[in-house]
Design an enzyme around this catalytic site. Structure first.
Site, PDB file in Angstrom:
ATOM      1  N   ASP A  38     -69.927-105.331 -39.949  1.00 16.33           N
ATOM      2  CA  ASP A  38     -68.684-104.844 -39.366  1.00 16.33           C
ATOM      3  C   ASP A  38     -67.522-105.150 -40.320  1.00 16.33           C
ATOM      4  O   ASP A  38     -67.418-106.268 -40.838  1.00 16.33           O
ATOM      5  CB  ASP A  38     -68.487-105.603 -38.037  1.00 16.33           C
ATOM      6  CG  ASP A  38     -67.413-105.002 -37.161  1.00 16.33           C
ATOM      7  OD1 ASP A  38     -67.134-103.802 -37.303  1.00 16.33           O
ATOM      8  OD2 ASP A  38     -66.866-105.746 -36.317  1.00 16.33           O
ATOM      9  N   ASP A  61     -64.468-100.975 -44.682  1.00 18.95           N
ATOM     10  CA  ASP A  61     -63.132-100.864 -44.097  1.00 18.95           C
ATOM     11  C   ASP A  61     -62.063-100.830 -45.192  1.00 18.95           C
ATOM     12  O   ASP A  61     -61.627-101.860 -45.691  1.00 18.95           O
ATOM     13  CB  ASP A  61     -62.883-102.052 -43.155  1.00 18.95           C
ATOM     14  CG  ASP A  61     -61.502-101.987 -42.504  1.00 18.95           C
ATOM     15  OD1 ASP A  61     -60.721-101.068 -42.845  1.00 18.95           O
ATOM     16  OD2 ASP A  61     -61.205-102.852 -41.667  1.00 18.95           O
ATOM     17  N   GLU A 111     -63.317 -96.175 -41.891  1.00 23.56           N
ATOM     18  CA  GLU A 111     -62.180 -96.063 -40.959  1.00 23.56           C
ATOM     19  C   GLU A 111     -61.055 -95.257 -41.586  1.00 23.56           C
ATOM     20  O   GLU A 111     -60.690 -95.470 -42.740  1.00 23.56           O
ATOM     21  CB  GLU A 111     -61.682 -97.481 -40.601  1.00 23.56           C
ATOM     22  CG  GLU A 111     -60.493 -97.497 -39.632  1.00 23.56           C
ATOM     23  CD  GLU A 111     -60.232 -98.896 -39.065  1.00 23.56           C
ATOM     24  OE1 GLU A 111     -61.183 -99.700 -38.966  1.00 23.56           O
ATOM     25  OE2 GLU A 111     -59.070 -99.186 -38.739  1.00 23.56           O
ATOM     26  N   GLY A 165     -61.889-102.166 -31.236  1.00 21.63           N
ATOM     27  CA  GLY A 165     -60.961-102.855 -30.337  1.00 21.63           C
ATOM     28  C   GLY A 165     -61.190-102.464 -28.884  1.00 21.63           C
ATOM     29  O   GLY A 165     -60.234-102.377 -28.097  1.00 21.63           O
ATOM     30  N   THR A 198     -62.455-103.978 -26.328  1.00 22.94           N
ATOM     31  CA  THR A 198     -62.209-104.931 -25.244  1.00 22.94           C
ATOM     32  C   THR A 198     -60.974-104.487 -24.462  1.00 22.94           C
ATOM     33  O   THR A 198     -60.890-104.672 -23.248  1.00 22.94           O
ATOM     34  CB  THR A 198     -62.001-106.357 -25.816  1.00 22.94           C
ATOM     35  OG1 THR A 198     -63.226-106.793 -26.382  1.00 22.94           O
ATOM     36  CG2 THR A 198     -61.538-107.340 -24.743  1.00 22.94           C
ATOM     37  N   ASN A 226     -66.862-100.451 -30.360  1.00 22.15           N
ATOM     38  CA  ASN A 226     -67.042-101.842 -30.790  1.00 22.15           C
ATOM     39  C   ASN A 226     -66.411-102.814 -29.803  1.00 22.15           C
ATOM     40  O   ASN A 226     -65.240-102.675 -29.449  1.00 22.15           O
ATOM     41  CB  ASN A 226     -66.371-102.065 -32.143  1.00 22.15           C
ATOM     42  CG  ASN A 226     -67.170-101.487 -33.291  1.00 22.15           C
ATOM     43  OD1 ASN A 226     -68.043-100.658 -33.093  1.00 22.15           O
ATOM     44  ND2 ASN A 226     -66.850-101.917 -34.491  1.00 22.15           N
ATOM     45  N   THR A 259     -64.184-109.251 -28.506  1.00 23.99           N
ATOM     46  CA  THR A 259     -63.395-110.261 -27.792  1.00 23.99           C
ATOM     47  C   THR A 259     -63.896-110.498 -26.362  1.00 23.99           C
ATOM     48  O   THR A 259     -63.925-111.640 -25.891  1.00 23.99           O
ATOM     49  CB  THR A 259     -61.909-109.839 -27.792  1.00 23.99           C
ATOM     50  OG1 THR A 259     -61.540-109.585 -29.153  1.00 23.99           O
ATOM     51  CG2 THR A 259     -61.013-110.923 -27.247  1.00 23.99           C
TER      52      THR A 259
END
Ligand code: G3H
Ligand code: ZN
Length: 276
Positions: free
Chosen positions: A81, A103, A133, A205, A207, A226, A229
């Protein structure tokens, strides 16, 4: 069974399902995620992020997750990741990861594209998938210096066509490391991107996404979302409670039991919201 990201995401993007992709930090979380996937007959993506890579050399995590993957009938993808450079992506592939994310989101578009093309060339020669990304998702944690740039649909199209990546992370309203489900998704932007691209999209992000958003996203061309958290909070908070409740206990295997149970519940919930 070990698989690459490409096969898993391409299938998910064309059905009313999205594969949840979890940041893992060792045996405990990988084990419960695989257990849930087996119960639901669903695919699994185990991701090592920057913190995980700094904590445990990629060759050890690759060996651990690969041996767990070979023991199960469900498809498992082992993914690097937010790989920051060519060397780290190459190292992950050499160690046995079946997918890498490069990334370059903090770089100017041309440079991001140029680097991604090199990594795609190398990874594809090894039979490994690549995610990249475009735009920049950004972080809710002010201590992490990263730009937040919403993805422009035209740039996403150009990037996908020029680089040949297998999955594309787009910035459409989420932020990394949100502790509340409070992201405001720009569905118009997402729709505009999916209308002019033909590869599976990825949301980071996640979560911060509401349960309603997770359900809604299954209707889009999204291959994976993904999540990190949500699981780290569950594990850490449960561990704290366990330690406070058992001040004389010192055996970490005992302390890990309840956090694993609670993480498993969250993992199952996310899978079910995503159509599994
Ligand atoms: O790449 C990892 C994810 O984007 C995790 O994001 O920790 O905010 O769920 P999250
Ligand atoms: Zn991310």
């Amino acid at each position: 069974m070990l698989v690459t990201l490409k096969e898993m995401c391409t299938e998910a993007a064309s059905t009313n399902k999205v594969v949840p992709s979890f940041n893992v930090f060792g045996y405990e979380d990988a084990k419960v995620i695989i257990e849930v996937a087996e119960e639901l007959n669903a695919p699994v993506i185990l991701m090592s992020n920057k913190d995980a890579v700094a904590h445990m050399d990629l060759k050890y995590s690759a060996s651990l997750y690969r041996s767990m993957a070979l023991e199960t009938k469900v498809p498992v993808c082992i993914h690097l990741d937010h790989g920051q450079d060519f060397e780290l992506c190459a190292k992950a592939i050499q160690a046995g990861y079946t997918s890498v994310m490069y990334d370059g989101s903090q770089l100017p578009l041309e440079e991001n594209m140029k680097n991604t093309i090199e990594i795609v060339k190398m990874a594809h020669a090894c039979g490994i998938s690549v995610e990249a990304e475009i735009g920049s998702v950004g972080y809710s944690d002010p201590n992490i210096k990263a730009k937040r740039i919403y993805t422009e649909p035209e740039e996403a199209k150009l990037f996908a066509e020029k680089t040949g990546v297998d999955a594309l992370a787009v910035a459409v309203g989420t932020l990394h490391r949100m502790t509340e489900q409070a992201a405001v998704l720009q569905y118009d932007r997402l729709e505009a991107i999916q209308n002019i691209t033909s590869i599976p999209l990825v949301i980071h992000g996640s979560t911060g996404l509401t349960d309603e958003d997770l359900v809604k996203l299954t209707a889009y061309s999204i291959g994976k979302i993904n999540l990190g958290t949500a699981l780290r909070m569950t594990f850490g908070n449960t561990l704290r409670d366990e330690m406070n409740a058992n001040p004389k206990e010192f055996d970490r295997i005992k302390f890990f039991k309840q956090p694993m149970i609670e993480v498993k519940k969250v993992v199952k919930e996310k899978y079910q919201l995503l159509g599994w």
